[in-house]
Each structure stands twice: as structure tokens, then as C-alpha cells.
Design a protein around this motif. Structure first.
Motif, PDB file in Angstrom:
ATOM      1  N   LYS A 180       9.942  48.000   8.043  1.00 57.50           N
ATOM      2  CA  LYS A 180       8.723  47.928   8.852  1.00 57.50           C
ATOM      3  C   LYS A 180       7.756  46.841   8.381  1.00 57.50           C
ATOM      4  CE  LYS A 180       6.892  51.676  10.452  1.00 57.50           C
ATOM      5  NZ  LYS A 180       6.155  52.968  10.631  1.00 57.50           N
ATOM      6  N   ILE A 181       7.519  46.743   7.081  1.00 52.39           N
ATOM      7  CA  ILE A 181       6.540  45.771   6.575  1.00 52.39           C
ATOM      8  C   ILE A 181       7.002  44.342   6.864  1.00 52.39           C
ATOM      9  CG2 ILE A 181       5.455  44.844   4.497  1.00 52.39           C
ATOM     10  CD1 ILE A 181       5.452  47.648   3.339  1.00 52.39           C
ATOM     11  N   VAL A 182       8.278  44.071   6.597  1.00 46.98           N
ATOM     12  CA  VAL A 182       8.827  42.730   6.860  1.00 46.98           C
ATOM     13  C   VAL A 182       8.762  42.422   8.346  1.00 46.98           C
ATOM     14  CG1 VAL A 182      10.952  41.341   6.853  1.00 46.98           C
ATOM     15  CG2 VAL A 182      10.317  42.664   4.833  1.00 46.98           C
ATOM     16  N   MET A 183       9.084  43.412   9.183  1.00 46.26           N
ATOM     17  CA  MET A 183       9.112  43.178  10.624  1.00 46.26           C
ATOM     18  C   MET A 183       7.715  42.971  11.187  1.00 46.26           C
ATOM     19  SD  MET A 183      11.648  42.744  12.564  1.00 46.26           S
ATOM     20  CE  MET A 183      11.381  41.878  14.111  1.00 46.26           C
ATOM     21  N   ARG A 184       6.740  43.697  10.680  1.00 46.99           N
ATOM     22  CA  ARG A 184       5.360  43.490  11.145  1.00 46.99           C
ATOM     23  C   ARG A 184       4.892  42.070  10.826  1.00 46.99           C
ATOM     24  NH1 ARG A 184       2.008  47.247  12.961  1.00 46.99           N
ATOM     25  NH2 ARG A 184       0.236  45.990  12.229  1.00 46.99           N
ATOM     26  N   ALA A 185       5.191  41.609   9.615  1.00 47.90           N
ATOM     27  CA  ALA A 185       4.802  40.247   9.231  1.00 47.90           C
ATOM     28  C   ALA A 185       5.515  39.225  10.106  1.00 47.90           C
ATOM     29  CB  ALA A 185       5.115  40.003   7.757  1.00 47.90           C
ATOM     30  N   GLN A 186       6.770  39.519  10.457  1.00 44.58           N
ATOM     31  CA  GLN A 186       7.526  38.606  11.306  1.00 44.58           C
ATOM     32  C   GLN A 186       6.924  38.532  12.705  1.00 44.58           C
ATOM     33  OE1 GLN A 186      10.533  36.441  10.857  1.00 44.58           O
ATOM     34  NE2 GLN A 186       9.334  35.862  12.634  1.00 44.58           N
ATOM     35  N   LEU A 187       6.547  39.661  13.268  1.00 46.66           N
ATOM     36  CA  LEU A 187       5.946  39.669  14.604  1.00 46.66           C
ATOM     37  C   LEU A 187       4.596  38.953  14.596  1.00 46.66           C
ATOM     38  CD1 LEU A 187       6.814  43.331  15.664  1.00 46.66           C
ATOM     39  CD2 LEU A 187       7.852  41.222  16.532  1.00 46.66           C
ATOM     40  N   GLU A 188       3.825  39.150  13.541  1.00 47.47           N
ATOM     41  CA  GLU A 188       2.536  38.451  13.428  1.00 47.47           C
ATOM     42  C   GLU A 188       2.753  36.942  13.351  1.00 47.47           C
ATOM     43  OE1 GLU A 188       0.943  40.306   9.972  1.00 47.47           O
ATOM     44  OE2 GLU A 188       0.151  42.046  11.056  1.00 47.47           O
ATOM     45  N   HIS A 189       3.814  36.538  12.644  1.00 50.34           N
ATOM     46  CA  HIS A 189       4.149  35.105  12.539  1.00 50.34           C
ATOM     47  C   HIS A 189       4.541  34.552  13.908  1.00 50.34           C
ATOM     48  CE1 HIS A 189       5.316  31.422  10.555  1.00 50.34           C
ATOM     49  NE2 HIS A 189       6.550  31.506  11.034  1.00 50.34           N
ATOM     50  N   LEU A 190       5.292  35.320  14.684  1.00 51.96           N
ATOM     51  CA  LEU A 190       5.659  34.886  16.036  1.00 51.96           C
ATOM     52  C   LEU A 190       4.419  34.662  16.888  1.00 51.96           C
ATOM     53  CD1 LEU A 190       8.743  37.094  17.045  1.00 51.96           C
ATOM     54  CD2 LEU A 190       8.717  34.675  16.425  1.00 51.96           C
ATOM     55  N   LEU A 191       3.454  35.566  16.793  1.00 51.15           N
ATOM     56  CA  LEU A 191       2.224  35.414  17.565  1.00 51.15           C
ATOM     57  C   LEU A 191       1.468  34.152  17.163  1.00 51.15           C
ATOM     58  CD1 LEU A 191       0.965  39.119  17.589  1.00 51.15           C
ATOM     59  CD2 LEU A 191       1.800  37.805  19.545  1.00 51.15           C
ATOM     60  N   GLU A 192       1.461  33.851  15.871  1.00 51.44           N
ATOM     61  CA  GLU A 192       0.779  32.644  15.389  1.00 51.44           C
ATOM     62  C   GLU A 192       1.454  31.386  15.930  1.00 51.44           C
ATOM     63  OE1 GLU A 192      -0.144  30.345  11.150  1.00 51.44           O
ATOM     64  OE2 GLU A 192       0.700  32.378  11.155  1.00 51.44           O
ATOM     65  N   ILE A 193       2.783  31.307  15.790  1.00 50.72           N
ATOM     66  CA  ILE A 193       3.514  30.131  16.257  1.00 50.72           C
ATOM     67  C   ILE A 193       3.465  30.031  17.782  1.00 50.72           C
ATOM     68  CG2 ILE A 193       5.772  28.991  16.354  1.00 50.72           C
ATOM     69  CD1 ILE A 193       4.526  28.986  13.598  1.00 50.72           C
ATOM     70  N   GLY A 194       3.528  31.179  18.457  1.00 50.34           N
ATOM     71  CA  GLY A 194       3.531  31.189  19.917  1.00 50.34           C
ATOM     72  C   GLY A 194       2.250  30.661  20.540  1.00 50.34           C
ATOM     73  N   ARG A 195       1.193  30.553  19.747  1.00 57.41           N
ATOM     74  CA  ARG A 195      -0.079  30.029  20.253  1.00 57.41           C
ATOM     75  C   ARG A 195      -0.218  28.524  20.034  1.00 57.41           C
ATOM     76  NH1 ARG A 195      -1.947  35.122  17.811  1.00 57.41           N
ATOM     77  NH2 ARG A 195      -2.321  36.612  19.505  1.00 57.41           N
ATOM     78  N   PHE A 196       0.754  27.913  19.369  1.00 58.92           N
ATOM     79  CA  PHE A 196       0.734  26.453  19.228  1.00 58.92           C
ATOM     80  C   PHE A 196       0.831  25.819  20.618  1.00 58.92           C
ATOM     81  CE2 PHE A 196       2.672  26.030  14.665  1.00 58.92           C
ATOM     82  CZ  PHE A 196       1.581  26.722  14.160  1.00 58.92           C
ATOM     83  N   ARG A 197       0.111  24.726  20.829  1.00 59.49           N
ATOM     84  CA  ARG A 197       0.101  24.090  22.151  1.00 59.49           C
ATOM     85  C   ARG A 197       1.432  23.460  22.522  1.00 59.49           C
ATOM     86  NH1 ARG A 197      -5.017  20.377  21.230  1.00 59.49           N
ATOM     87  NH2 ARG A 197      -4.076  20.448  19.149  1.00 59.49           N
ATOM     88  N   ASN A 198       2.241  23.126  21.529  1.00 61.44           N
ATOM     89  CA  ASN A 198       3.533  22.502  21.822  1.00 61.44           C
ATOM     90  C   ASN A 198       4.691  23.506  21.746  1.00 61.44           C
ATOM     91  OD1 ASN A 198       3.134  22.732  19.037  1.00 61.44           O
ATOM     92  ND2 ASN A 198       4.525  21.050  18.570  1.00 61.44           N
ATOM     93  N   VAL A 199       4.371  24.801  21.761  1.00 55.89           N
ATOM     94  CA  VAL A 199       5.397  25.840  21.680  1.00 55.89           C
ATOM     95  C   VAL A 199       5.291  26.782  22.871  1.00 55.89           C
ATOM     96  CG1 VAL A 199       6.235  27.846  20.387  1.00 55.89           C
ATOM     97  CG2 VAL A 199       5.526  25.785  19.158  1.00 55.89           C
ATOM     98  N   ASP A 200       6.397  26.971  23.585  1.00 60.77           N
ATOM     99  CA  ASP A 200       6.522  28.014  24.609  1.00 60.77           C
ATOM    100  C   ASP A 200       7.455  29.079  24.054  1.00 60.77           C
ATOM    101  OD1 ASP A 200       4.876  26.953  26.547  1.00 60.77           O
ATOM    102  OD2 ASP A 200       6.474  25.856  27.553  1.00 60.77           O
ATOM    103  N   LEU A 201       6.905  30.254  23.795  1.00 59.30           N
ATOM    104  CA  LEU A 201       7.690  31.361  23.270  1.00 59.30           C
ATOM    105  C   LEU A 201       7.779  32.437  24.345  1.00 59.30           C
ATOM    106  CD1 LEU A 201       9.117  32.899  21.007  1.00 59.30           C
ATOM    107  CD2 LEU A 201       6.871  33.585  20.142  1.00 59.30           C
ATOM    108  N   GLN A 202       8.999  32.766  24.749  1.00 53.15           N
ATOM    109  CA  GLN A 202       9.204  33.743  25.811  1.00 53.15           C
ATOM    110  C   GLN A 202      10.092  34.885  25.334  1.00 53.15           C
ATOM    111  OE1 GLN A 202      10.154  30.232  28.725  1.00 53.15           O
ATOM    112  NE2 GLN A 202       9.791  32.049  30.000  1.00 53.15           N
TER     113      GLN A 202
END
Length: 278
Positions: A180-202
Motif C-alpha cells: 500500500k505505501i509503495v503504491m500510494r507513492a506511485q499514484l501520487e507520482h503519476l499525478l505529478e507527472i500527469g500535470r506536466f504540460r508536455n505529458v498526456d496521461l490517460q
């Protein structure tokens, strides 16, 4: 460029660099009149470790070269070998893929088993490799994790960086790799990267009846010279695809997968919901 399989192969580039490094270290040590045991004691390593480096069985770490440079009064010439070893420390298929990524103006990837390697946290990547069977030895495990992290330098909003398009199957968000702890950090990282202007995360939800990515994960790299190559990796086989007919299929398939997935903004909201449930 042709299709190739990166299976067991002779890594000529790494071999040439290693031979140069081991020859230089041995010449400098012998010129100083030191035995392997004396040299090892001076730099804080055992005689067997020194022997392994000079025989090419072990890649010296940066601190080894720094200490050797000081003890042998090499004036920075031995320490400079760190740059030559920095890349060949990683497996050849990782270096080849990193070169392709560096030459790309757009990277597109669909994943249905794990979070894409360019998006993984260190802890998640380690958990992925820990799940491999047969298991990796500690040194190889760290080498693979470090190699994966080194490729992530390309993912940023800095000028000149490529455009990125990632589609993740919902299953990769819910599979609790590492706990759970590793996965929560991973999901938070996805949200951070997904907000980059040159990244489309679907995200492609499991409830969607249509999924054109059931054949497995793959990626597309649109290169600066105008060409496009594909890349697939499964069960220790890494393959770059350049055949026009195969590329046409992969490009059509990726376009369909993107259309089947949630939009980038919907996907970020979806990931936030999964994070809340984790």
C-alpha cells in the motif's frame, strides 16, 4: 535500422570500455610499484576486489576510481574514467533504448501489466524486479533499478524535451505492487507527472467493453529525422520494430487505444479516486 532481439549477446561497447579501464588501472598501479594487496589496502578495498576489477570481472564504482586517482597521484586522469563507465554500467538493451528515447520528439506508450518504466518510482521499480523469477542477485537488482531511474532524466517540462503520451490500463493502478505505501507513492507520482504540460496521461478503465490493447504493452517513438519506430518487451525479449507494415498496425492500434481511454483530465481525476481508495 533493422528489427533486433536483445537477448544474450556480446556487449562489444562495454567490453572495449572495460578493457581500457582495467588496463589503465593496472598500468598506474604497477608504475607506482604497488602490489594488488598494497593498492587495495591504500584505497580501502580487498585484494580480491582489486584483482576482479583489473581482470574485468567487476565494474569499479566511482568512489573506487576517485580513491585510486588520489593514491596513484593521477591528477584526475583515473577519475575521468567515471564518465566512460557511467553508461556501460547498464545492460546494452537499456543503453540502446535510452539512445532511442533521447532521439525522440514524441514518446507514446500503452501498458497493461505495470506502470510504464519512465513513470515508476524507485520503490515501485524495485518491487517489480523483486517479483522476478528466478530472482536477481542484490547487485544486479540495484543495477537494473539504477538503469531504469537513469532513463527517467528525459521526463521533464524543460525546453527541448519530447512530448509524452501514456495510456495505462486501470489494472496497473490497482495492482498493489510493493504494498500500500509503495503504491500510494506511485499514484501520487503519476499525478505529478500527469500535470506536466508536455505529458498526456490517460487511463483505460476495466469497465470499458472495447480494449484494443489486449495483445500487450508496446511503445512508439517518433524520431527527430521524421521516422517512427516501435518497441515491445516481453519475457526477456526486447525488440525494436521498424518494418512499415508493422508500424502502421501499431500506430493505428495506439490511436484506437487513446480514443477508448479517458481523456487526460478525466484520467487524473480517476487516479485521484484510486489513490483515495488505496
Amino acid at each position: 535500422m533493422n528489427e533486433w532481439d536483445a537477448g544474450p549477446e556480446v556487449d562489444e561497447e562495454a567490453g572495449a570500455v572495460m578493457r581500457t579501464v582495467q588496463r589503465q588501472l593496472k598500468l598506474w598501479r604497477e608504475s607506482a610499484g604497488l602490489t594488488q594487496a598494497e593498492f587495495g589496502a591504500a584505497i580501502g578495498y580487498g585484494e580480491e576486489q582489486v584483482s576482479s576489477v583489473e581482470r574485468g570481472r567487476r565494474i569499479p564504482r566511482p568512489e573506487y576510481l576517485d580513491r585510486a586517482d588520489g593514491v596513484l597521484a593521477a591528477g584526475g586522469r583515473i577519475a575521468a574514467l567515471k564518465e566512460d563507465l557511467a553508461e556501460v554500467r547498464y545492460p546494452k538493451k537499456v543503453r540502446d533504448l535510452k539512445k532511442l528515447e533521447a532521439d525522440a520528439v514524441e514518446l507514446c506508450a500503452y501498458n497493461n501489466s505495470v506502470i510504464h518504466g519512465l513513470l515508476q518510482t524507485r520503490e515501485y521499480a524495485r518491487a517489480v524486479y523483486l517479483g522476478s523469477r528466478p530472482p536477481f542477485m542484490d547487485e544486479e537488482l540495484e543495477q537494473r533499478v539504477n538503469a531504469r531511474m537513469s532513463r527517467q532524466e528525459i521526463v521533464s517540462e524543460s525546453a527541448g524535451r519530447p512530448l509524452f503520451s501514456f495510456v495505462q490500463c486501470e489494472s496497473t493502478l490497482r495492482r498493489p505492487i510493493g504494498g500500500k505505501i509503495v503504491m500510494r507513492a506511485q499514484l501520487e507520482h503519476l499525478l505529478e507527472i500527469g500535470r506536466f504540460r508536455n505529458v498526456d496521461l490517460q487511463v483505460l478503465p476495466l469497465e470499458r467493453q472495447e480494449n484494443s490493447g489486449l495483445g500487450g504493452s508496446f511503445r512508439l517513438l517518433r524520431l527527430r529525422e521524421g521516422g517512427t519506430v516501435g518497441h515491445v518487451e516481453v519475457q526477456e525479449i526486447s525488440r525494436v520494430i521498424t518494418d512499415p507494415k508493422h508500424m502502421q498496425v501499431l500506430e493505428m492500434r495506439y490511436g484506437t487505444i487513446r480514443a477508448q481511454a479517458l481523456t487526460p483530465s478525466e484520467s487524473l481525476a480517476f487516479i485521484e479516486k484510486v489513490l483515495g481508495d488505496t
